[in-house]
Design a protein around this motif. Structure first.
Motif, PDB file in Angstrom:
ATOM      1  N   ALA A 124       9.276  60.131 -85.653  1.00 46.91           N
ATOM      2  CA  ALA A 124       8.526  59.376 -84.651  1.00 46.91           C
ATOM      3  C   ALA A 124       8.851  57.891 -84.735  1.00 46.91           C
ATOM      4  N   ASP A 125       8.900  57.363 -85.949  1.00 45.40           N
ATOM      5  CA  ASP A 125       9.204  55.947 -86.123  1.00 45.40           C
ATOM      6  C   ASP A 125      10.614  55.617 -85.642  1.00 45.40           C
ATOM      7  N   THR A 126      11.540  56.548 -85.844  1.00 46.71           N
ATOM      8  CA  THR A 126      12.918  56.324 -85.384  1.00 46.71           C
ATOM      9  C   THR A 126      12.946  56.088 -83.877  1.00 46.71           C
ATOM     10  N   LEU A 127      12.239  56.926 -83.123  1.00 50.73           N
ATOM     11  CA  LEU A 127      12.230  56.767 -81.669  1.00 50.73           C
ATOM     12  C   LEU A 127      11.418  55.550 -81.235  1.00 50.73           C
ATOM     13  N   ALA A 128      10.254  55.379 -81.845  1.00 52.49           N
ATOM     14  CA  ALA A 128       9.388  54.264 -81.436  1.00 52.49           C
ATOM     15  C   ALA A 128      10.043  52.915 -81.690  1.00 52.49           C
ATOM     16  N   ASN A 129      10.896  52.841 -82.705  1.00 50.72           N
ATOM     17  CA  ASN A 129      11.527  51.574 -83.066  1.00 50.72           C
ATOM     18  C   ASN A 129      12.868  51.338 -82.370  1.00 50.72           C
ATOM     19  N   LEU A 130      13.266  52.261 -81.491  1.00 52.36           N
ATOM     20  CA  LEU A 130      14.483  52.026 -80.712  1.00 52.36           C
ATOM     21  C   LEU A 130      14.295  50.808 -79.818  1.00 52.36           C
ATOM     22  N   PRO A 131      15.372  50.078 -79.525  1.00 53.55           N
ATOM     23  CA  PRO A 131      15.255  48.979 -78.552  1.00 53.55           C
ATOM     24  C   PRO A 131      14.833  49.518 -77.194  1.00 53.55           C
ATOM     25  N   GLU A 132      14.108  48.732 -76.442  1.00 61.31           N
ATOM     26  CA  GLU A 132      13.711  49.147 -75.103  1.00 61.31           C
ATOM     27  C   GLU A 132      14.944  49.480 -74.270  1.00 61.31           C
ATOM     28  N   ILE A 133      14.890  50.587 -73.565  1.00 61.65           N
ATOM     29  CA  ILE A 133      15.990  51.003 -72.702  1.00 61.65           C
ATOM     30  C   ILE A 133      15.806  50.326 -71.350  1.00 61.65           C
ATOM     31  N   THR A 134      16.729  49.492 -70.994  1.00 59.42           N
ATOM     32  CA  THR A 134      16.607  48.728 -69.748  1.00 59.42           C
ATOM     33  C   THR A 134      17.707  49.050 -68.740  1.00 59.42           C
ATOM     34  N   GLY A 135      18.677  49.873 -69.134  1.00 56.87           N
ATOM     35  CA  GLY A 135      19.761  50.252 -68.228  1.00 56.87           C
ATOM     36  C   GLY A 135      20.370  51.555 -68.675  1.00 56.87           C
ATOM     37  N   VAL A 136      21.163  52.183 -67.806  1.00 53.92           N
ATOM     38  CA  VAL A 136      21.744  53.481 -68.139  1.00 53.92           C
ATOM     39  C   VAL A 136      22.650  53.406 -69.354  1.00 53.92           C
ATOM     40  N   GLU A 137      23.182  52.217 -69.633  1.00 50.74           N
ATOM     41  CA  GLU A 137      24.049  52.075 -70.801  1.00 50.74           C
ATOM     42  C   GLU A 137      23.275  52.247 -72.100  1.00 50.74           C
ATOM     43  N   GLY A 138      21.948  52.186 -72.050  1.00 55.98           N
ATOM     44  CA  GLY A 138      21.141  52.327 -73.253  1.00 55.98           C
ATOM     45  C   GLY A 138      20.957  53.754 -73.712  1.00 55.98           C
ATOM     46  N   PHE A 139      21.362  54.739 -72.901  1.00 59.20           N
ATOM     47  CA  PHE A 139      21.125  56.124 -73.262  1.00 59.20           C
ATOM     48  C   PHE A 139      22.191  56.701 -74.187  1.00 59.20           C
ATOM     49  N   ALA A 140      23.422  56.319 -74.010  1.00 56.14           N
ATOM     50  CA  ALA A 140      24.495  56.889 -74.828  1.00 56.14           C
ATOM     51  C   ALA A 140      24.294  56.679 -76.322  1.00 56.14           C
ATOM     52  N   PRO A 141      23.926  55.477 -76.796  1.00 54.89           N
ATOM     53  CA  PRO A 141      23.802  55.267 -78.244  1.00 54.89           C
ATOM     54  C   PRO A 141      22.684  56.058 -78.911  1.00 54.89           C
ATOM     55  N   ILE A 142      21.688  56.516 -78.147  1.00 51.59           N
ATOM     56  CA  ILE A 142      20.562  57.203 -78.778  1.00 51.59           C
ATOM     57  C   ILE A 142      20.683  58.714 -78.698  1.00 51.59           C
ATOM     58  N   ARG A 143      21.774  59.201 -78.160  1.00 54.18           N
ATOM     59  CA  ARG A 143      21.909  60.650 -77.992  1.00 54.18           C
ATOM     60  C   ARG A 143      21.907  61.369 -79.336  1.00 54.18           C
ATOM     61  N   ALA A 144      22.654  60.862 -80.317  1.00 50.09           N
ATOM     62  CA  ALA A 144      22.753  61.537 -81.610  1.00 50.09           C
ATOM     63  C   ALA A 144      21.405  61.614 -82.332  1.00 50.09           C
ATOM     64  N   PRO A 145      20.663  60.490 -82.473  1.00 50.84           N
ATOM     65  CA  PRO A 145      19.353  60.616 -83.136  1.00 50.84           C
ATOM     66  C   PRO A 145      18.378  61.509 -82.384  1.00 50.84           C
ATOM     67  N   LEU A 146      18.442  61.500 -81.069  1.00 49.87           N
ATOM     68  CA  LEU A 146      17.551  62.368 -80.296  1.00 49.87           C
ATOM     69  C   LEU A 146      17.865  63.846 -80.533  1.00 49.87           C
ATOM     70  N   GLU A 147      19.135  64.174 -80.610  1.00 48.25           N
ATOM     71  CA  GLU A 147      19.508  65.564 -80.855  1.00 48.25           C
ATOM     72  C   GLU A 147      19.036  66.013 -82.232  1.00 48.25           C
ATOM     73  N   ALA A 148      19.167  65.143 -83.225  1.00 53.01           N
ATOM     74  CA  ALA A 148      18.709  65.481 -84.573  1.00 53.01           C
ATOM     75  C   ALA A 148      17.201  65.677 -84.613  1.00 53.01           C
ATOM     76  N   ILE A 149      16.476  64.809 -83.920  1.00 51.49           N
ATOM     77  CA  ILE A 149      15.015  64.904 -83.895  1.00 51.49           C
ATOM     78  C   ILE A 149      14.580  66.142 -83.125  1.00 51.49           C
ATOM     79  N   ARG A 150      15.297  66.483 -82.086  1.00 49.02           N
ATOM     80  CA  ARG A 150      14.974  67.706 -81.349  1.00 49.02           C
ATOM     81  C   ARG A 150      15.033  68.916 -82.281  1.00 49.02           C
ATOM     82  N   LYS A 151      16.041  68.979 -83.125  1.00 43.52           N
ATOM     83  CA  LYS A 151      16.162  70.107 -84.056  1.00 43.52           C
ATOM     84  C   LYS A 151      15.023  70.123 -85.066  1.00 43.52           C
ATOM     85  N   ASP A 152      14.667  68.947 -85.584  1.00 42.20           N
ATOM     86  CA  ASP A 152      13.556  68.874 -86.541  1.00 42.20           C
ATOM     87  C   ASP A 152      12.253  69.335 -85.899  1.00 42.20           C
ATOM     88  N   ALA A 153      12.015  68.880 -84.673  1.00 42.48           N
ATOM     89  CA  ALA A 153      10.775  69.253 -83.977  1.00 42.48           C
ATOM     90  C   ALA A 153      10.756  70.739 -83.652  1.00 42.48           C
TER      91      ALA A 153
END
Length: 267
Positions: A124-153
């Motif tokens: 939860a802290d990993t996602l909450a502490n991500l920089p604010e996403i302000t453009g479509v370019e902000g999605f690519a860098p967070i794909r890997a941590p999101l996929e890992a968290i999806r598996k944990d959840a």
């Protein structure tokens, strides 16, 4: 289209405030109104749940949220926001900005709330502490941590579901266990599908997709939104029913704030 350019019919507004909102679509005002049918009504437009005066991103969010709530919460949370939605129709650039705001909320606010409830505080802290996403370019860098968290959840949700199912079956037999499982699912839906649940996939994420053009809907954006939704859903499965209420209440307030912020964009 600026809100100041639209004259709100105060008499109609008073009628809406007195009658309140109901779920679903309606043939006419006499049959009832959902949030965006009410917006069309007070703006003097023909009956519709997609009024010309409102941004389609905000409309998508409000329709889904409206239909997910019980009558009391719908009128407490959504009714005061209707006036703010009138006059929010704007340029495609503003609509995309609002869509990104909705997706950012899904990833950095909604999903962490469910992860914490499921005991996945680090994720939860990993996602909450991500920089604010302000453009479509902000999605690519967070794909890997999101996929890992999806598996944990997913693992946490599966373990919790199996434990609850086994306990129910041991206590009352297979038939009673099946009934208990179905009842638990229904209870979870009733608790979690208030504002928080629908304001994620069915509202925030669907609003983002509806507003963003095909060019903006790149693979990174899709992957980020899907991963966040899957993680939130799995985390909610792992949470105890009675413990859902504070999280739902917190996310209801957060969803209200999101609507206010989206309405203010481009104003």
């Amino acid at each position: 289209m600026a809100q100041g350019a639209i004259q709100i019919d105060e008499k109609r507004l008073a009628q809406v405030m007195e009658r309140g909102l109901s779920s679903g679509g309606h043939f006419s005002f006499e049959d009832g109104v959902c949030a965006m049918e009410a917006a069309a009504y007070i703006a003097g437009e023909p009956h519709s749940d997609h009024p010309d005066c409102a941004c389609p991103v905000i409309t998508a969010f409000m329709i889904s949220w409206n239909d997910s709530l019980n009558d009391e919460d719908r009128n407490r949370l959504i009714l005061p926001l209707i006036v703010k939605t009138v006059g929010t129709r704007s340029t495609p650039e503003v609509e995309q900005r609002r869509a990104i705001m909705a997706t950012d909320w899904l990833i950095r606010v909604h999903t962490p709330a469910w992860l914490r409830l499921a005991g996945l505080k680090g994720q939860a802290d990993t996602l909450a502490n991500l920089p604010e996403i302000t453009g479509v370019e902000g999605f690519a860098p967070i794909r890997a941590p999101l996929e890992a968290i999806r598996k944990d959840a997913a693992a946490a949700g599966a373990a919790a579901g199996a434990a609850a199912r086994d306990a129910a079956r041991a206590a009352a037999g297979a038939a009673a266990g099946a009934a208990a499982r179905d009842a638990a699912r229904a209870a979870a839906r009733a608790a979690a599908w208030d504002a928080a649940w629908a304001a994620a996939r069915d509202a925030a994420w669907d609003a983002a997709r509806a507003a963003a053009g095909a060019a903006a809907r790149d693979a990174a954006w899709d992957a980020a939104g899907d991963a966040a939704w899957d993680a939130a859903r799995a985390a909610a499965r792992a949470a105890a029913g009675a413990a859902l209420k504070p999280t739902v209440t917190e996310l209801q307030a957060s969803a209200s704030d999101l609507i206010v912020r989206m309405c203010a964009v481009g104003a």
